[in-house]
Design an enzyme around this catalytic site. Structure first.
Site, PDB file in Angstrom:
ATOM      1  CG  LEU A 150      39.571  38.061  30.246  1.00  0.00           C
ATOM      2  CD1 LEU A 150      39.432  39.528  30.658  1.00  0.00           C
ATOM      3  CD2 LEU A 150      41.042  37.639  30.321  1.00  0.00           C
ATOM      4  CG  ASP A 151      40.315  32.184  34.171  1.00  0.00           C
ATOM      5  OD1 ASP A 151      39.877  31.625  33.148  1.00  0.00           O
ATOM      6  OD2 ASP A 151      41.462  32.000  34.630  1.00  0.00           O
ATOM      7  CG  LEU A 152      33.813  34.210  38.390  1.00  0.00           C
ATOM      8  CD1 LEU A 152      32.621  34.825  37.665  1.00  0.00           C
ATOM      9  CD2 LEU A 152      33.348  33.121  39.362  1.00  0.00           C
ATOM     10  CB  THR A 177      40.857  36.964  34.946  1.00  0.00           C
ATOM     11  OG1 THR A 177      41.491  35.799  35.465  1.00  0.00           O
ATOM     12  CG2 THR A 177      41.877  37.790  34.171  1.00  0.00           C
ATOM     13  CG  HIS A 227      42.093  28.170  34.493  1.00  0.00           C
ATOM     14  ND1 HIS A 227      41.284  29.279  34.421  1.00  0.00           N
ATOM     15  CD2 HIS A 227      41.337  27.181  35.039  1.00  0.00           C
ATOM     16  CE1 HIS A 227      40.087  28.979  34.910  1.00  0.00           C
ATOM     17  NE2 HIS A 227      40.083  27.717  35.280  1.00  0.00           N
TER      18      HIS A 227
END
Length: 234
Positions: free
Chosen positions: A105-107, A109, A188
């Protein structure tokens, strides 16, 4: 012989949080070898007879594969080690090494991510050929155009990609809030899908993977073991 904390034994069997397990224990609902125990830190082994409300429990030690769900907070990275940011592993304070996050998961998110030490199971979750559904809730900068439902259902060609995304299902919950189900995990992807249509994702949260939903009572940064039924879904 390996042992495990009594409260962790309960979480492994019932899928409850450590806090909930501690409440069961302090109320005297748990016995070990026929004796009521109120110490959540007591260590038990597979040879012990552990019961909660007269139901026998399986004592699973670290010799067995481990599977957790984590409600990832924003600001930590989906990695085992990072020189700049805290990692998702820092949330699993009470667990030993050998674990790793399943996917990313993105930073910024938040939401559901699995943690395990079972590489084969992790591969089944993330393998592109399995098209595992992942559900996200997003807050957008501008109201979502209803036509996006049809556009995302057909697939969109993202900048720098050679093939369009797989069909995705969009549900508009409020003018600027949506729920999107995708079946792949491109870089992303959710943010880029909305950006391709002239909108911007302000915040993003994953709420489900492959039919396993993030419990409403699992707070940010909290985790719990997956139940045997959840593990068997993959």
């Amino acid at each position: 012989m390996e042992t495990v904390r009594l409260d962790k034994c309960l979480t492994m069997n019932f899928g409850c949080s450590r806090r909930e397990a501690g409440i069961f224990i302090r109320k005297g609902r748990v016995t070990v070898n026929g004796i009521p125990v109120r110490d959540a830190a007591l260590r038990v082994s597979p040879e012990d007879d552990v019961r909660c409300d007269d139901s026998g429990l399986q004592v699973v030690t670290r010799a067995c594969p481990r599977y957790f769900m984590l409600n990832k907070p924003a600001g930590c990275v989906s990695a085992t080690d990072d020189s700049e940011y805290p990692t998702v592993m820092s949330c699993l304070r009470d667990e030993a090494g050998g674990l790793f996050p399943v996917g990313r998961l993105d930073l910024d998110t938040e939401g559901l991510i699995f943690i395990t030490d079972d590489g084969a199971w992790a591969h089944r979750v993330t393998a592109p050929s399995r098209k595992c559904p992942k559900v996200y809730e997003a807050v957008l900068e501008h109201p979502a155009d209803p036509v996006l439902k049809e556009i995302f259902a057909r697939g969109v060609l993202l900048r720098g990609e050679k093939t369009p995304t797989l069909p995705a299902e969009l549900e508009i919950l409020a003018p600027e809030k949506v729920r999107l189900t995708i079946h792949e995990g491109r870089y992303h992807q959710v943010k880029r899908m909305f950006a391709s249509q002239g909108n911007h994702v302000i915040s993003l949260r994953r709420i489900a993977i492959g039919g396993i939903f993030l419990p409403e009572d699992l707070g940010s940064g909290e985790y719990r073991p997956l139940t045997p039924q959840e593990i068997a879904l993959f």
